[in-house]
Scaffold this active site. Structure first.
Site, PDB file in Angstrom:
ATOM      1  N   GLU A  81      -3.550   6.391   8.092  1.00  0.00           N
ATOM      2  CA  GLU A  81      -4.108   7.129   6.954  1.00  0.00           C
ATOM      3  C   GLU A  81      -5.352   7.876   7.409  1.00  0.00           C
ATOM      4  O   GLU A  81      -6.125   7.381   8.235  1.00  0.00           O
ATOM      5  CB  GLU A  81      -4.460   6.168   5.819  1.00  0.00           C
ATOM      6  CG  GLU A  81      -4.922   6.868   4.552  1.00  0.00           C
ATOM      7  CD  GLU A  81      -5.183   5.869   3.428  1.00  0.00           C
ATOM      8  OE1 GLU A  81      -4.351   5.784   2.497  1.00  0.00           O
ATOM      9  OE2 GLU A  81      -6.218   5.166   3.491  1.00  0.00           O
ATOM     10  N   LYS A  85       0.825  -1.214   0.000  1.00  0.00           N
ATOM     11  CA  LYS A  85       0.000   0.000   0.000  1.00  0.00           C
ATOM     12  C   LYS A  85       0.859   1.263   0.000  1.00  0.00           C
ATOM     13  O   LYS A  85       0.494   2.272  -0.603  1.00  0.00           O
ATOM     14  CB  LYS A  85      -0.943  -0.015   1.202  1.00  0.00           C
ATOM     15  CG  LYS A  85      -1.935  -1.168   1.216  1.00  0.00           C
ATOM     16  CD  LYS A  85      -2.890  -1.044   2.393  1.00  0.00           C
ATOM     17  CE  LYS A  85      -3.776  -2.261   2.533  1.00  0.00           C
ATOM     18  NZ  LYS A  85      -3.060  -3.456   3.025  1.00  0.00           N
ATOM     19  N   HIS A 112     -14.848  -4.576   6.670  1.00  0.00           N
ATOM     20  CA  HIS A 112     -13.982  -4.128   5.574  1.00  0.00           C
ATOM     21  C   HIS A 112     -13.880  -5.151   4.436  1.00  0.00           C
ATOM     22  O   HIS A 112     -12.977  -5.074   3.609  1.00  0.00           O
ATOM     23  CB  HIS A 112     -12.581  -3.772   6.074  1.00  0.00           C
ATOM     24  CG  HIS A 112     -12.584  -2.840   7.250  1.00  0.00           C
ATOM     25  ND1 HIS A 112     -13.200  -1.606   7.235  1.00  0.00           N
ATOM     26  CD2 HIS A 112     -12.070  -2.971   8.510  1.00  0.00           C
ATOM     27  CE1 HIS A 112     -13.053  -1.024   8.409  1.00  0.00           C
ATOM     28  NE2 HIS A 112     -12.379  -1.828   9.199  1.00  0.00           N
ATOM     29  N   LYS A 131     -15.920  -6.720   1.154  1.00  0.00           N
ATOM     30  CA  LYS A 131     -17.034  -6.398   0.267  1.00  0.00           C
ATOM     31  C   LYS A 131     -18.088  -7.504   0.302  1.00  0.00           C
ATOM     32  O   LYS A 131     -17.762  -8.689   0.243  1.00  0.00           O
ATOM     33  CB  LYS A 131     -16.518  -6.204  -1.167  1.00  0.00           C
ATOM     34  CG  LYS A 131     -15.712  -4.929  -1.339  1.00  0.00           C
ATOM     35  CD  LYS A 131     -15.089  -4.840  -2.705  1.00  0.00           C
ATOM     36  CE  LYS A 131     -13.877  -5.728  -2.800  1.00  0.00           C
ATOM     37  NZ  LYS A 131     -13.134  -5.529  -4.067  1.00  0.00           N
TER      38      LYS A 131
END
Length: 270
Positions: A199, A116, A234, A236
Site C-alpha cells: 500500500e 484489509k 505501529h 497506539k
C-alpha cells in the site's frame, strides 16, 4: 435484554456493568484465577471463574468456555468489550448459534472488516477515497512489479489481523524482498495467514479514527473522532479526543465518510 455476561475484565467490564445496572439488566462477570481479587469480579451481580490457573489470558480467549458459562448463568447476551474476542467472527457466530445475542457487529461484518483487502474494496465500492494498493500476494516475486506501479515508499501489510503485526515500511527498493518475506513470516505466525499486500505509504500522516454507533434498524451516527497518531511500532500509545488542530472541514468529511462506510457494510454494534 434482561441479563448479560461481559466476556472481558478490568475497567472495560466495570463500565459495562455500570451501564447495564442503570438499565436494570442483570450482570454476570467472568474471571481467571489470577483475577480473583480484581474489582470487576465484585461489580457484577454474579461472577464465575473460567480457565485454568497459570493461563489467565487464554481464559478470556476460550470462546466455547465463555459461551457455556453464559448458558449456565442463563443470560440473554454476551458483550465482549474490546480486545480479546471482540473482533472474532467465530465467537460472534458461535454466540448467535447458541441462541444468545452478541452485543457487537454480526459475524459477517467482522469477517469483512477483519480482511484489509475486503474492507478496502468495500470502502472503494462505497465511493470513499483509498490509497493506492496492490492485489493480495503470497509470492515475494510479485512484489517488485506492484511496488514499481505504486511508487516508493510503500507499506507491506498483512491481509489479516491488526495491531501493527506483519507491517513494514519500505523506502529503499533494495529492501523490498526482505521486508515482504519478514512480513509474511510474522503474519503466518500471528494470524495463520501469510498473505500480504503493498500500500502507498504516506509521509508524516495523522492517524484519525471515527467512532460510530449503528443499530439493527440501519440507523448510524458518529461520535466524532480521536487522534491516535502517537504510536510505537505501529501500536497506539495515546488517543486524544477530539483530535487537536484538525481542520473543521476535514473533521466533517471524515465523520461523514465513516457513517457512509458503516452503512455500506451493514455495520451494527448496538
Amino acid at each position: 435484554m434482561r441479563s448479560v455476561l461481559v466476556a472481558n475484565r478490568g475497567e472495560i467490564a466495570i463500565r459495562a456493568f455500570r451501564a447495564a445496572t442503570e438499565l436494570g439488566i442483570r450482570t454476570v462477570a467472568v474471571y481467571a484465577r489470577e483475577d480473583r481479587d480484581a474489582l470487576h469480579r465484585i461489580k457484577a451481580d454474579e461472577a464465575y471463574e473460567i480457565g485454568e490457573e497459570g493461563r489467565p489470558v487464554r481464559a478470556y480467549l476460550d470462546a466455547d468456555a465463555l459461551i457455556q458459562t453464559a448458558l449456565d448463568a442463563e443470560v440473554d447476551a454476551i458483550y465482549p468489550g474490546y480486545g480479546f474476542l471482540s473482533e472474532s467472527a467465530d465467537f460472534a457466530r458461535k454466540t448467535a448459534a447458541a441462541g444468545l445475542t452478541f452485543v457487537g457487529p454480526p459475524a459477517e461484518v467482522l469477517d469483512l472488516t477483519g480482511s484489509k483487502i475486503r474492507a478496502r474494496d468495500a470502502a472503494k465500492a462505497a465511493g470513499l477515497p483509498v490509497l493506492a494498493a496492490s492485489a493480495l500476494m503470497t509470492d515475494v516475486s510479485e512484489a517488485k512489479a506492484f511496488a514499481d506501479a505504486i511508487g516508493f515508499p510503500v507499506f507491506v501489510k498483512a491481509a489479516a489481523g491488526g495491531g501493527g503485526r506483519g507491517m513494514r515500511r519500505v523506502d529503499d527498493p533494495n529492501e523490498l524482498v526482505n521486508a515482504v518475506e519478514t512480513a509474511m513470516r510474522e503474519a503466518e505466525g500471528a494470524f495463520g495467514d501469510p498473505s500480504v499486500f503493498l500500500e502507498q505509504a504516506m509521509t508524516r500522516p495523522r492517524h484519525i479514527e471515527v467512532q460510530v454507533l449503528a443499530d439493527a434498524n440501519g440507523d448510524v451516527v458518529h461520535l466524532f473522532e480521536r487522534d491516535c497518531s502517537l504510536q510505537r511500532r505501529h501500536q497506539k500509545v495515546l488517543e486524544i479526543a477530539p483530535a487537536p488542530n484538525l481542520d473543521a472541514g476535514v473533521r466533517e468529511q471524515l465523520c461523514a465518510q465513516a457513517v457512509v462506510f458503516a452503512r455500506a457494510v451493514s455495520y451494527r454494534n448496538v
